[in-house]
Design a protein around this motif. Structure first.
Motif, short mmCIF file in Angstrom:
data_model
loop_
_atom_site.label_atom_id
_atom_site.label_comp_id
_atom_site.label_asym_id
_atom_site.label_seq_id
_atom_site.Cartn_x
_atom_site.Cartn_y
_atom_site.Cartn_z
N LEU A 1 0.82 -1.21 0.00
CA LEU A 1 0.00 0.00 0.00
C LEU A 1 0.86 1.27 0.00
O LEU A 1 0.57 2.22 -0.73
CB LEU A 1 -0.92 0.02 1.22
CG LEU A 1 -2.13 -0.90 1.16
CD1 LEU A 1 -2.84 -0.93 2.51
CD2 LEU A 1 -3.09 -0.46 0.08
N GLU B 1 -9.39 -0.75 6.01
CA GLU B 1 -10.23 -1.58 5.14
C GLU B 1 -9.80 -3.04 5.20
O GLU B 1 -10.63 -3.93 5.04
CB GLU B 1 -10.15 -1.09 3.70
CG GLU B 1 -10.77 0.27 3.47
CD GLU B 1 -10.56 0.80 2.06
OE1 GLU B 1 -10.09 0.05 1.19
OE2 GLU B 1 -10.87 1.98 1.84
N LYS C 1 -6.68 3.03 4.18
CA LYS C 1 -6.56 1.80 3.37
C LYS C 1 -6.29 0.58 4.25
O LYS C 1 -6.80 -0.50 3.98
CB LYS C 1 -5.48 1.97 2.32
CG LYS C 1 -5.80 3.09 1.35
CD LYS C 1 -5.50 2.71 -0.04
CE LYS C 1 -5.92 3.89 -0.92
NZ LYS C 1 -6.20 3.53 -2.23
#
Length: 143
Positions: A93, A125, A122
């Protein structure tokens, strides 16, 4: 008969509302200590629930490259253990986000804060056993 049904319905509605209000008050006060202030975790609790990510070196969108190290604070020790197992996803990421940024995007406090917030969102999630509280940039070099 209709008055009795209306009275019972009204009593049930008032009871449910009262239970809801009591529940909200208890939840709001649950996170406060005896002084009425929000509970703030101690530094030992923060360190126990944090994960150090090893240094990541990657190209930025321009001709520059960045070397960055992160410390990620979670909400529990169990979440920290999960995050440790997901280190490859964290690196992925971070590399993806950095590859879309230029050196100018990372300049100043606002640029770094935006990067931290994006990584936090992110990762949340992905997380299943807790959540990310804060992402810290602990080392940062652009060349």
């Amino acid at each position: 008969m209709k008055n009795k049904l209306l009275t019972i319905s009204l009593i049930i509605l008032v009871s449910i509302t009262l239970i809801g209000v009591v529940a909200v008050v208890l939840i709001l006060n649950f996170n406060k200590d005896s002084d009425g202030e929000e509970k703030v975790p101690s530094i030992d609790e923060i360190i126990e629930s944090s994960v150090d990510m090893e240094e990541i070196t990657t190209n930025l969108s321009g001709r520059n490259f960045v070397r960055v190290s992160l410390k990620i604070q979670t909400d529990s020790k169990k979440a920290a253990e999960e995050l440790t197992k997901r280190d490859f996803q964290v690196k992925n990421l971070a590399i993806q986000e950095l590859s879309e940024m230029t050196a100018k995007d990372l300049e100043g406090k606002a640029g770094k804060q935006q990067f931290e917030d994006t990584i936090k969102a992110k990762l949340n999630e992905l997380m299943q056993d807790g959540e990310i509280q804060k992402v810290y940039i602990v080392s940062y070099i652009i060349q």
